[in-house]
Design a protein around this motif. Sequence first.
Motif, mmCIF file in Angstrom:
data_model
loop_
_atom_site.group_PDB
_atom_site.id
_atom_site.type_symbol
_atom_site.label_atom_id
_atom_site.label_comp_id
_atom_site.label_asym_id
_atom_site.label_seq_id
_atom_site.Cartn_x
_atom_site.Cartn_y
_atom_site.Cartn_z
ATOM 1 N N GLY A 1 0.941 -1.326 0.070
ATOM 2 C CA GLY A 1 -0.103 -0.031 0.151
ATOM 3 C C GLY A 1 0.943 1.195 0.139
ATOM 4 O O GLY A 1 0.408 2.392 -0.462
ATOM 5 N N ARG A 2 2.017 1.268 0.647
ATOM 6 C CA ARG A 2 2.956 2.463 0.614
ATOM 7 C C ARG A 2 3.721 2.632 -0.812
ATOM 8 O O ARG A 2 3.996 1.791 -1.375
ATOM 9 C CB ARG A 2 3.894 2.181 1.737
ATOM 10 C CG ARG A 2 3.503 2.276 3.075
ATOM 11 C CD ARG A 2 4.211 2.530 4.043
ATOM 12 N NE ARG A 2 4.472 4.240 4.120
ATOM 13 C CZ ARG A 2 5.581 4.980 4.432
ATOM 14 N NH1 ARG A 2 6.567 4.361 4.928
ATOM 15 N NH2 ARG A 2 5.334 6.121 4.209
ATOM 16 N N PRO A 3 3.999 3.956 -0.691
ATOM 17 C CA PRO A 3 4.842 4.087 -2.200
ATOM 18 C C PRO A 3 6.063 3.186 -2.231
ATOM 19 O O PRO A 3 6.502 2.980 -1.151
ATOM 20 C CB PRO A 3 5.192 5.492 -1.883
ATOM 21 C CG PRO A 3 4.364 6.078 -1.015
ATOM 22 C CD PRO A 3 3.989 5.183 -0.154
ATOM 23 N N SER A 4 6.574 2.780 -3.656
ATOM 24 C CA SER A 4 7.572 2.052 -3.571
ATOM 25 C C SER A 4 8.681 2.687 -3.292
ATOM 26 O O SER A 4 8.814 3.642 -3.478
ATOM 27 C CB SER A 4 7.640 1.429 -5.194
ATOM 28 O OG SER A 4 6.625 0.817 -5.567
ATOM 29 N N PRO A 5 9.682 2.062 -2.816
ATOM 30 C CA PRO A 5 11.113 2.639 -2.352
ATOM 31 C C PRO A 5 11.940 2.838 -3.498
ATOM 32 O O PRO A 5 12.289 1.914 -4.323
ATOM 33 C CB PRO A 5 11.845 1.378 -1.502
ATOM 34 C CG PRO A 5 10.900 0.224 -1.846
ATOM 35 C CD PRO A 5 9.827 0.497 -2.504
ATOM 36 N N THR A 6 12.431 4.170 -3.429
ATOM 37 C CA THR A 6 13.523 4.357 -4.633
ATOM 38 C C THR A 6 14.854 4.469 -3.618
ATOM 39 O O THR A 6 15.959 4.888 -4.634
ATOM 40 C CB THR A 6 12.986 5.741 -5.455
ATOM 41 O OG1 THR A 6 13.027 6.559 -4.267
ATOM 42 C CG2 THR A 6 11.745 5.267 -5.763
ATOM 43 N N LEU A 7 15.113 4.504 -2.664
ATOM 44 C CA LEU A 7 16.262 4.867 -1.873
ATOM 45 C C LEU A 7 16.321 3.565 -0.734
ATOM 46 O O LEU A 7 15.270 3.322 -0.208
ATOM 47 C CB LEU A 7 16.277 6.148 -0.928
ATOM 48 C CG LEU A 7 16.472 7.418 -1.913
ATOM 49 C CD1 LEU A 7 16.058 8.539 -1.368
ATOM 50 C CD2 LEU A 7 17.780 7.532 -2.305
ATOM 51 N N ALA A 8 17.346 3.358 -0.307
ATOM 52 C CA ALA A 8 17.467 2.286 0.879
ATOM 53 C C ALA A 8 16.964 2.573 1.870
ATOM 54 O O ALA A 8 16.299 1.888 2.704
ATOM 55 C CB ALA A 8 18.842 1.977 1.025
ATOM 56 N N ARG A 9 16.886 4.016 2.244
ATOM 57 C CA ARG A 9 16.422 4.824 3.436
ATOM 58 C C ARG A 9 15.082 4.381 3.483
ATOM 59 O O ARG A 9 14.336 4.039 4.657
ATOM 60 C CB ARG A 9 16.436 6.187 3.498
ATOM 61 C CG ARG A 9 15.617 7.145 4.255
ATOM 62 C CD ARG A 9 16.217 8.496 4.316
ATOM 63 N NE ARG A 9 16.338 9.256 3.217
ATOM 64 C CZ ARG A 9 15.251 9.774 2.601
ATOM 65 N NH1 ARG A 9 14.297 9.691 3.319
ATOM 66 N NH2 ARG A 9 15.158 10.497 1.696
ATOM 67 N N GLY B 1 22.261 0.285 -2.444
ATOM 68 C CA GLY B 1 23.048 0.560 -3.819
ATOM 69 C C GLY B 1 22.738 1.956 -4.470
ATOM 70 O O GLY B 1 22.752 2.036 -5.549
ATOM 71 N N GLY B 2 22.131 2.864 -3.706
ATOM 72 C CA GLY B 2 21.839 4.216 -3.951
ATOM 73 C C GLY B 2 20.564 4.290 -4.509
ATOM 74 O O GLY B 2 19.694 3.501 -4.287
ATOM 75 N N GLU B 3 20.534 5.445 -5.264
ATOM 76 C CA GLU B 3 19.013 5.789 -5.574
ATOM 77 C C GLU B 3 18.682 4.901 -6.965
ATOM 78 O O GLU B 3 19.627 4.764 -7.758
ATOM 79 C CB GLU B 3 18.912 7.328 -6.128
ATOM 80 C CG GLU B 3 17.429 7.888 -6.460
ATOM 81 C CD GLU B 3 17.471 9.498 -6.554
ATOM 82 O OE1 GLU B 3 18.405 9.914 -6.783
ATOM 83 O OE2 GLU B 3 16.260 9.762 -6.499
ATOM 84 N N ALA B 4 17.369 4.580 -7.117
ATOM 85 C CA ALA B 4 17.047 3.837 -8.157
ATOM 86 C C ALA B 4 16.923 4.653 -9.572
ATOM 87 O O ALA B 4 16.368 5.940 -9.365
ATOM 88 C CB ALA B 4 15.775 3.314 -7.897
ATOM 89 N N ASP B 5 17.355 4.225 -10.617
ATOM 90 C CA ASP B 5 17.679 5.145 -11.763
ATOM 91 C C ASP B 5 16.255 5.609 -12.244
ATOM 92 O O ASP B 5 15.888 6.587 -12.521
ATOM 93 C CB ASP B 5 18.330 4.483 -12.841
ATOM 94 C CG ASP B 5 19.955 4.361 -12.724
ATOM 95 O OD1 ASP B 5 20.222 5.241 -12.024
ATOM 96 O OD2 ASP B 5 20.516 3.487 -13.363
#
Length: 349
Positions: free
Chosen positions: A150-158, A174-178
């Motif tokens: 339900g939550r927004p998909s993760p684009t950062l490991a945080r 591994g850093g931010e998703a491209d």
Amino acid sequence: MKTKIVRIEEENIDRQAIREAGEILKAGGLVAFPTETVYGLGGDALNGASSGKIYRAKGRPSDNPLIIHIAGMDYLPHIVKKIPEAAYKLAGLYWPGPLTMIFEKADCVPLETTGGLGTVAVRMPSNAIARALIEAAGGYVAAPSANLSGRPSPTLARHVIEDMDGRIDMIIDGGEADIGLESTIVDLTGNGAVLLRPGFITREMLEEAVKEVAVDQTILEGEAAGAPKAPGMKYRHYAPRGNLVIVEGAQDKVIGGINSRLKDHRQAGEKTGVIATDETAALYRADSVKSLGLRRDEMAIAKHLFRILREFDEEEVQFMYAESFEATGMGQAIMNRLLKAAGHQVVQL
Ligand code: AMP
Ligand code: MG
């Protein structure tokens, strides 16, 4: 459970850390890892118990199927019944990359992984950490997005740590998703191809390989349009905790309309936010105004959307308004996610 967090550089992959992560997956454990789309929550796709753990860690309904990630074309025949000609063509053009294809599943794929379906979704990611991990895990990693359902998909490991710390064995940072939006999904099990979820690979790009691509009705019209073909489409997705409304119309009307609504909320003592673009961000009077990037820069808009939705949650924003985007090309994927996040609340001005 203690979650181990490791940082791996895509340009200089720590082989020892990958081996360790691969061993966790082979033993039936869960590892979150970066891909070019969003972070994935990986488990051994051929181990039903491991897929069961994925559903529990996410709080995901068990009829919402997982995507199997492979590291090379050689792995595909083992998990599918047949490979249609169109799949070879699409793989030739877009694999490795942000495209998922649906096939008839082979017997070795457990029903837990496919949410009970006789079909299976497969993708070959391009992120080098993802590929190394999949190889190390034996070749088949089931991986939905690494967020709580339900939550927004993760684009950062945080983001993954926020949702999954204490629930899984390891998180690879591994850093931010491209790309920042999930893969395009195309169903090849019927006659012709059907687009089930728009993404970076647009309908036009698919039509370079397959003559005609039908688009599932529910993609832009929402769940009201009929029974969704991809089971996941029926669930609430990507939603921030506050109320989000999309405002459509000419730019000056949108700015005026949003500002007048913001004023009402402020008078009621409610915390407000706006999802804007670089061109307009300075013109809104909200507690928190966030720009996705330049309006014409679809890549930037796609990349920043989920992060911004999560930031509003951190700031405990109660009422949000978003500008709208042209639903052509990659804009179709952007509007699809934004509409879901807003529960299809749209105001026309
Ligand atoms: P996620 O991994 O969170 O990006 O979600 C995976 C999505 O892929 C699901 O929600 C479905 O919409 C779609 N999917 C996976 N497997 C199938 C399948 N066999 N048939 C149709 N859609 C599928
Ligand atoms: Mg997801």
